[in-house]
Motif scaffolding. Structure first.
Motif, short mmCIF file in Angstrom:
data_model
loop_
_atom_site.label_atom_id
_atom_site.label_comp_id
_atom_site.label_asym_id
_atom_site.label_seq_id
_atom_site.Cartn_x
_atom_site.Cartn_y
_atom_site.Cartn_z
N GLN A 73 -2.44 -9.84 -11.87
CA GLN A 73 -3.40 -9.72 -12.97
C GLN A 73 -4.19 -8.44 -12.76
O GLN A 73 -4.83 -8.26 -11.72
CB GLN A 73 -4.33 -10.92 -12.98
N MET A 74 -4.16 -7.58 -13.75
CA MET A 74 -4.82 -6.29 -13.64
C MET A 74 -5.90 -6.18 -14.71
O MET A 74 -5.60 -6.23 -15.91
CB MET A 74 -3.79 -5.16 -13.83
N ASN A 75 -7.14 -6.09 -14.26
CA ASN A 75 -8.28 -5.98 -15.16
C ASN A 75 -8.96 -4.63 -15.00
O ASN A 75 -8.74 -3.93 -14.01
CB ASN A 75 -9.28 -7.10 -14.88
N SER A 76 -9.80 -4.30 -15.93
CA SER A 76 -10.56 -3.05 -15.89
C SER A 76 -9.65 -1.86 -15.60
O SER A 76 -9.95 -1.01 -14.75
CB SER A 76 -11.68 -3.14 -14.83
N LEU A 77 -8.56 -1.82 -16.30
CA LEU A 77 -7.59 -0.75 -16.07
C LEU A 77 -8.16 0.61 -16.46
O LEU A 77 -8.95 0.72 -17.41
CB LEU A 77 -6.31 -1.04 -16.84
N ASN A 78 -7.76 1.62 -15.73
CA ASN A 78 -8.16 2.98 -16.05
C ASN A 78 -6.92 3.88 -16.02
O ASN A 78 -5.87 3.47 -15.52
CB ASN A 78 -9.25 3.47 -15.09
N PRO A 79 -7.02 5.07 -16.57
CA PRO A 79 -5.82 5.93 -16.66
C PRO A 79 -5.16 6.21 -15.31
O PRO A 79 -3.95 6.45 -15.26
CB PRO A 79 -6.38 7.22 -17.28
N GLU A 80 -5.93 6.15 -14.23
CA GLU A 80 -5.36 6.38 -12.90
C GLU A 80 -4.41 5.25 -12.48
O GLU A 80 -3.68 5.38 -11.49
CB GLU A 80 -6.46 6.54 -11.85
N ASP A 81 -4.44 4.14 -13.20
CA ASP A 81 -3.53 3.04 -12.90
C ASP A 81 -2.16 3.22 -13.57
O ASP A 81 -1.25 2.42 -13.35
CB ASP A 81 -4.14 1.71 -13.36
N THR A 82 -2.03 4.24 -14.38
CA THR A 82 -0.77 4.50 -15.05
C THR A 82 0.32 4.79 -14.03
O THR A 82 0.18 5.68 -13.19
CB THR A 82 -0.90 5.68 -16.02
N ALA A 83 1.40 4.02 -14.09
CA ALA A 83 2.49 4.15 -13.12
C ALA A 83 3.59 3.16 -13.47
O ALA A 83 3.41 2.29 -14.33
CB ALA A 83 1.98 3.87 -11.71
N VAL A 84 4.71 3.31 -12.80
CA VAL A 84 5.73 2.27 -12.82
C VAL A 84 5.40 1.32 -11.68
O VAL A 84 5.21 1.75 -10.54
CB VAL A 84 7.15 2.85 -12.66
N TYR A 85 5.34 0.06 -11.99
CA TYR A 85 4.99 -0.95 -11.01
C TYR A 85 6.24 -1.71 -10.58
O TYR A 85 7.06 -2.11 -11.41
CB TYR A 85 3.96 -1.92 -11.59
N TYR A 86 6.34 -1.92 -9.27
CA TYR A 86 7.48 -2.60 -8.67
C TYR A 86 7.01 -3.77 -7.82
O TYR A 86 5.93 -3.73 -7.24
CB TYR A 86 8.25 -1.66 -7.75
N CYS A 87 7.84 -4.79 -7.74
CA CYS A 87 7.63 -5.83 -6.76
C CYS A 87 8.76 -5.75 -5.73
O CYS A 87 9.87 -5.29 -6.04
CB CYS A 87 7.55 -7.21 -7.39
N ALA A 88 8.44 -6.20 -4.54
CA ALA A 88 9.41 -6.12 -3.45
C ALA A 88 9.13 -7.21 -2.44
O ALA A 88 8.01 -7.73 -2.36
CB ALA A 88 9.34 -4.75 -2.79
N SER A 89 10.14 -7.53 -1.66
CA SER A 89 9.96 -8.52 -0.60
C SER A 89 10.58 -7.99 0.69
O SER A 89 11.51 -7.18 0.66
CB SER A 89 10.60 -9.85 -0.99
N PRO A 90 10.09 -8.46 1.81
CA PRO A 90 10.75 -8.14 3.07
C PRO A 90 12.07 -8.91 3.15
O PRO A 90 12.28 -9.88 2.43
CB PRO A 90 9.76 -8.60 4.13
N ARG A 91 12.94 -8.49 4.02
CA ARG A 91 14.21 -9.20 4.20
C ARG A 91 14.04 -10.49 4.99
O ARG A 91 14.84 -11.40 4.89
CB ARG A 91 15.21 -8.29 4.90
N GLU A 92 12.94 -10.55 5.74
CA GLU A 92 12.74 -11.70 6.62
C GLU A 92 11.96 -12.79 5.90
O GLU A 92 10.94 -12.54 5.26
CB GLU A 92 11.97 -11.27 7.88
N ARG A 93 12.45 -14.00 6.05
CA ARG A 93 11.74 -15.14 5.49
C ARG A 93 10.48 -15.44 6.26
O ARG A 93 10.41 -15.21 7.48
CB ARG A 93 12.64 -16.38 5.53
N LEU A 94 9.47 -15.93 5.56
CA LEU A 94 8.24 -16.42 6.17
C LEU A 94 7.56 -15.37 7.05
O LEU A 94 6.93 -15.72 8.06
CB LEU A 94 8.53 -17.69 6.99
N TRP A 95 7.68 -14.14 6.69
CA TRP A 95 7.05 -13.04 7.43
C TRP A 95 6.15 -12.26 6.49
O TRP A 95 6.57 -11.83 5.43
CB TRP A 95 8.10 -12.12 8.03
N LEU A 96 4.90 -12.11 6.92
CA LEU A 96 3.96 -11.32 6.16
C LEU A 96 3.84 -9.95 6.80
O LEU A 96 3.32 -9.82 7.91
CB LEU A 96 2.59 -12.01 6.13
N PRO A 97 4.32 -8.92 6.15
CA PRO A 97 4.22 -7.58 6.72
C PRO A 97 2.77 -7.22 7.04
O PRO A 97 1.86 -7.57 6.28
CB PRO A 97 4.78 -6.68 5.62
N PRO A 98 2.53 -6.52 8.13
CA PRO A 98 1.15 -6.20 8.52
C PRO A 98 0.50 -5.15 7.63
O PRO A 98 -0.72 -5.03 7.61
CB PRO A 98 1.31 -5.69 9.95
#
Length: 126
Positions: A81-106
């Motif tokens: 959820q993106m609120n109070s957007l400004n022109p600096e937020d203009t970009a292509v947005y991607y989602c990604a996951s690590p290959r490892e299950r149940l691991w939160l990257p630091p």
């Protein structure tokens, strides 16, 4: 394994958008998900991350207080959820996951994330 970001569009400054990251081919509930963005001529940067169960989240300073990451594992979907957007937020947005299950990257370092989805364009007009 496939991730697909959607929900982008054109919005005026001060407006809001909600991005979705849907998964197919694997159970999203076992994976942390990171959101990233890449503006024209700039490097891809990390925006936010959420742990597999949703209990831990992290935000880049540039979006803290304006963006909120959440997930519904019953729908195999993560949201930004993106609120109070400004022109600096203009970009292509991607989602990604690590290959490892149940691991939160630091960190939101790109090498931690092995599965990437197609991006969605967000354009904020002034």
């Amino acid at each position: 394994v496939q991730l697909q970001a959607s929900g982008g569009g054109l919005v005026q400054a001060g407006g809001s958008l909600r991005l979705s990251c849907a998964a197919s081919g694997f159970a999203l509930r076992y994976y942390a998900i990171g959101w990233f963005r890449q503006a024209p001529g700039k490097e891809r940067e990390g925006v936010s991350i959420i742990s597999s169960a949703g209990g831990s989240t992290y935000y880049a300073d540039s979006v803290k207080g304006r963006f909120t990451v959440s997930r519904d594992n019953t729908k195999n979907t993560v949201y930004l959820q993106m609120n109070s957007l400004n022109p600096e937020d203009t970009a292509v947005y991607y989602c990604a996951s690590p290959r490892e299950r149940l691991w939160l990257p630091p960190t939101l370092g790109l090498p931690h994330f092995g599965f990437w989805g197609q991006g969605t364009q967000v354009t904020v007009s002034s």
